[in-house]
Design an enzyme around this catalytic site. Structure first.
Site, PDB file in Angstrom:
ATOM      1  N   GLU A   1       0.813  -1.226   0.000  1.00  0.00           N
ATOM      2  CA  GLU A   1       0.000   0.000   0.000  1.00  0.00           C
ATOM      3  C   GLU A   1       0.845   1.274   0.000  1.00  0.00           C
ATOM      4  O   GLU A   1       0.505   2.250  -0.677  1.00  0.00           O
ATOM      5  CB  GLU A   1      -0.922  -0.002   1.213  1.00  0.00           C
ATOM      6  CG  GLU A   1      -1.853   1.199   1.295  1.00  0.00           C
ATOM      7  CD  GLU A   1      -2.855   1.074   2.422  1.00  0.00           C
ATOM      8  OE1 GLU A   1      -3.173   2.111   3.033  1.00  0.00           O
ATOM      9  OE2 GLU A   1      -3.318  -0.052   2.696  1.00  0.00           O
ATOM     10  N   ASP A   2       1.940   1.273   0.750  1.00  0.00           N
ATOM     11  CA  ASP A   2       2.665   2.523   0.984  1.00  0.00           C
ATOM     12  C   ASP A   2       4.074   2.571   0.415  1.00  0.00           C
ATOM     13  O   ASP A   2       4.796   3.558   0.628  1.00  0.00           O
ATOM     14  CB  ASP A   2       2.726   2.801   2.486  1.00  0.00           C
ATOM     15  CG  ASP A   2       1.361   3.131   3.058  1.00  0.00           C
ATOM     16  OD1 ASP A   2       0.512   3.642   2.302  1.00  0.00           O
ATOM     17  OD2 ASP A   2       1.129   2.856   4.251  1.00  0.00           O
TER      18      ASP A   2
END
Length: 257
Positions: free
Chosen positions: A146-147
């Site tokens: 996600e990051d």
């Protein structure tokens, strides 16, 4: 003392003074021939016929390099699994630390981002008693897709399908507007696997703890309260997964400002 009178069998936990799990007969991490005969019921003749065996010291118990000759010193399956689990968790921690190396949390001190995944794994293992190494590894890796620029294929190649699947379940689609991502977390929570629910519960618990004690400087009271309320709605869909973990979340939720 010569190698004729000592079996060089290292004793896990033996220190320089000779202390160790065996007690008598352990000298600086080795066993005297007499103590070995006494312990294992070997006759002097049979002992003399066997050459000294070199061994290594491990943190998981006896490990004899020639297990065929000394099967009673061979590591057990449980010991070998414990070593494998530790290696997996350390590998995940190293991978996550590298991927998040340039990221910081939003607290006033801008603490390293890796502190957050480590907090999740620690909460699961130390406070909730979770022993599944793949769940703990997934907790360490939960924000990598996600990051960071990590792909699911990269994670799969490094950690396998089960861990990748757990991480994917707790990963938001960053191409969607933030409000939609938050809504989908509520929708998807009841349908996640048990493993993903454990990670999600730990994530929400750690976030509430951080928000209560070290909130981002630019988050006013209304925004912090809104996050607490949203986290409660997400966790409502995770209930029934792990009573102890849910109690930890509830305790954190009690800190709503």
């Amino acid at each position: 003392m010569t190698t004729e009178t000592i079996d060089w069998i290292a004793c896990a936990g033996a220190d320089r003074s000779g202390a160790g799990p065996a007690g008598a007969g352990v000298i600086g991490g080795v066993l005297t021939a007499q103590s070995r005969r006494d312990r294992y019921g070997l006759s002097a003749a049979s002992h003399a016929a066997q050459a000294p065996v070199e061994a290594i010291t491990t943190d998981i118990g006896w490990r004899c390099l020639d297990a065929r000759r000394y099967p009673f010193l061979a590591p057990t399956g449980a010991h070998m699994k414990a070593t494998s689990d530790i290696a997996l968790i350390l590998k995940a921690a190293s991978f996550a630390a590298h991927k998040h190396r340039d990221q910081r949390r939003r607290d006033a001190e801008a603490t390293p981002y890796i502190n957050h995944p480590i907090a999740l794994a620690s909460l699961l293992a130390d406070e909730a008693g979770i022993t599944d190494a793949e769940v703990l590894a997934a907790a360490l890796l939960h924000d990598t897709i996600e990051d960071t620029l990590t792909t699911a294929d990269e994670l799969r190649a490094a950690f396998g399908e089960r861990i990748t699947s757990i991480v994917e379940e707790v990963t938001d689609d960053k191409s969607l507007p933030k409000a939609e991502r938050k809504r989908l977390q509520e929708v998807h929570a009841p349908h996640a696997s048990r493993e993903a629910k454990l990670v999600k519960l730990a994530d929400k618990t750690c976030n509430l703890r951080d928000l209560a004690t070290t909130p981002p400087p630019d988050w006013d009271l209304a925004r912090r309260r809104k996050y607490f309320d949203w986290a409660q709605r997400v966790v409502a869909g995770l209930r029934g997964t792990h009573a102890g973990l849910e109690a930890l979340f509830d305790r954190a939720a009690d800190g709503r400002p």
